[in-house]
Motif scaffolding. Structure first.
Motif, PDB file in Angstrom:
ATOM      1  N   ARG A 102     -15.350 -29.446 -21.614  1.00  0.00           N
ATOM      2  CA  ARG A 102     -14.562 -28.940 -22.630  1.00  0.00           C
ATOM      3  C   ARG A 102     -14.841 -27.504 -23.112  1.00  0.00           C
ATOM      4  O   ARG A 102     -13.918 -26.756 -23.301  1.00  0.00           O
ATOM      5  CB  ARG A 102     -14.875 -29.830 -23.860  1.00  0.00           C
TER       6      ARG A 102
ATOM      7  N   VAL B  11     -10.093 -33.031 -19.419  1.00  0.00           N
ATOM      8  CA  VAL B  11     -11.324 -33.514 -19.267  1.00  0.00           C
ATOM      9  C   VAL B  11     -11.358 -34.948 -18.387  1.00  0.00           C
ATOM     10  O   VAL B  11     -12.207 -35.006 -17.258  1.00  0.00           O
ATOM     11  CB  VAL B  11     -12.184 -33.682 -20.517  1.00  0.00           C
TER      12      VAL B  11
ATOM     13  N   GLU C 173      -8.173 -33.029 -23.933  1.00  0.00           N
ATOM     14  CA  GLU C 173      -8.927 -34.332 -23.509  1.00  0.00           C
ATOM     15  C   GLU C 173      -8.433 -34.888 -22.146  1.00  0.00           C
ATOM     16  O   GLU C 173      -9.201 -35.568 -21.482  1.00  0.00           O
ATOM     17  CB  GLU C 173      -9.004 -35.514 -24.518  1.00  0.00           C
TER      18      GLU C 173
END
Length: 324
Positions: free
Chosen positions: A134, A157, A154
């Motif tokens: 992140r 990730v 997200e």
């Protein structure tokens, strides 16, 4: 997770190498081929031979006819062309989530039997914790990538985590070796809690039988003061007909090559770096001790705010990792 199949990208590169070899054996130049098969674009053949375009079965058949390919060769290359076709279907079957940014790396990693990586300033993506990832993705957005939503962050990730699954899969996990510079764990790389989590993750990964990690301390010298100028990765595949591949990570521009002469140079550099770095056993100890020192430093910083917790006192506990 079942073993990942070789990506269509690698099949395209393999097909391109065969087509170039057949053309050269048949004695044709690229211009002669384009003229004889009556293609409108002169770059079409170049893109095919360099694995940069999705192969059309009719185009492949036309080339094989021109080159007088034998039947066995035709069957093999026709099958390779089919495998090189559907990128979306391959991604859907292989990865639960994937993004455009992570896709090219996933395509290179799929089907590998060996991956060797070096990065002078960061932990390689295949080893990053979600927290470290992140920080890296968020910081990269500040330069040239615009403002993206938290949902997109997200997804990136999760896509990186999906790539990482190949290192711990139960069947046919690739042999993975990385040389990690001490700079990757300095204060500039992220908050203390993120760095400690990353150190612990690396320590855990270093116990896997297929993973070899080597930390290169900041004061280590290579012969004649050599310094590796950039991050790079080397990929070797299960099928010996798939070309070894080099990826150079340049921050905002990446470079991929299957040129044997270039790859051999980077193999030499990687061996220099690995030989200069700590052994796998010493690296495991280094990672554990660095995590402990970082924990002590973090704890010290939360006790009071007077002279007893001044930076000079904390540095005595921190050791090399946190003096920066």
């Amino acid at each position: 997770m079942p073993p990942a199949s070789v990506s269509p990208i690698m099949r395209r590169r393999r097909l391109g190498q065969h087509l170039r070899r057949l053309r050269e054996l048949a004695g044709f130049t690229g211009e002669q081929v384009v003229e004889r098969v009556k293609w409108a674009s002169a770059s079409k053949l170049s893109r095919l031979e360099n694995g940069r375009s999705r192969p059309d079965p009719e185009d492949i058949a036309a080339l094989l006819d021109l080159y007088g390919a034998e039947e066995e060769v035709r069957r093999e290359l026709s099958a390779t062309a089919r495998a090189a076709g559907d990128m979306r279907e391959w991604l859907r079957k292989t990865y639960p989530v994937m993004t455009e940014q992570q896709r090219e790396w996933a395509q290179l990693e799929a089907g590998c039997v060996e991956i060797c990586e070096y990065n002078p300033v960061l932990v390689p993506g295949l080893l990053q914790t979600p927290g470290y990832a992140r920080v890296r993705i968020t910081s990269a957005r500040l330069v040239g990538e615009g403002r993206r939503t938290a949902d997109h962050l997200e997804l990136e990730v999760q896509a990186r985590e999906a790539r990482q699954a190949l290192l711990s899969r139960s069947l046919d996990a690739p042999r993975y070796t990385a040389v990690l510079e001490e700079a990757a764990f300095g204060h500039r790389a992220g908050p203390a809690e993120v760095l400690r989590e990353q150190l612990d993750k690396l320590h855990e990964l270093s116990t896997l039988p297929n993973i070899s990690l080597h930390v290169l301390p900041r004061d280590t010298r290579l012969d004649n003061g050599y310094v590796a100028p950039t991050a790079f990765s080397l990929y070797r595949f299960a099928d010996q007909l798939d070309p070894e591949t080099l990826a150079i990570e340049g921050g905002y521009t990446d470079f991929v090559s299957t040129d044997t002469n270039i790859i051999n140079n980077y193999k030499v550099v990687f061996e220099w770096l690995r030989a200069a770095a700590l052994s796998t056993t010493d690296t495991r100890s280094w990672l554990a001790e660095a995590s402990e020192r970082l924990a002590e430093t973090t704890a010290d910083s939360t006790v009071g705010s007077g002279p007893a917790t001044a930076p000079a006192q904390r540095r005595r506990h921190s050791g090399r990792l946190t003096e920066r």
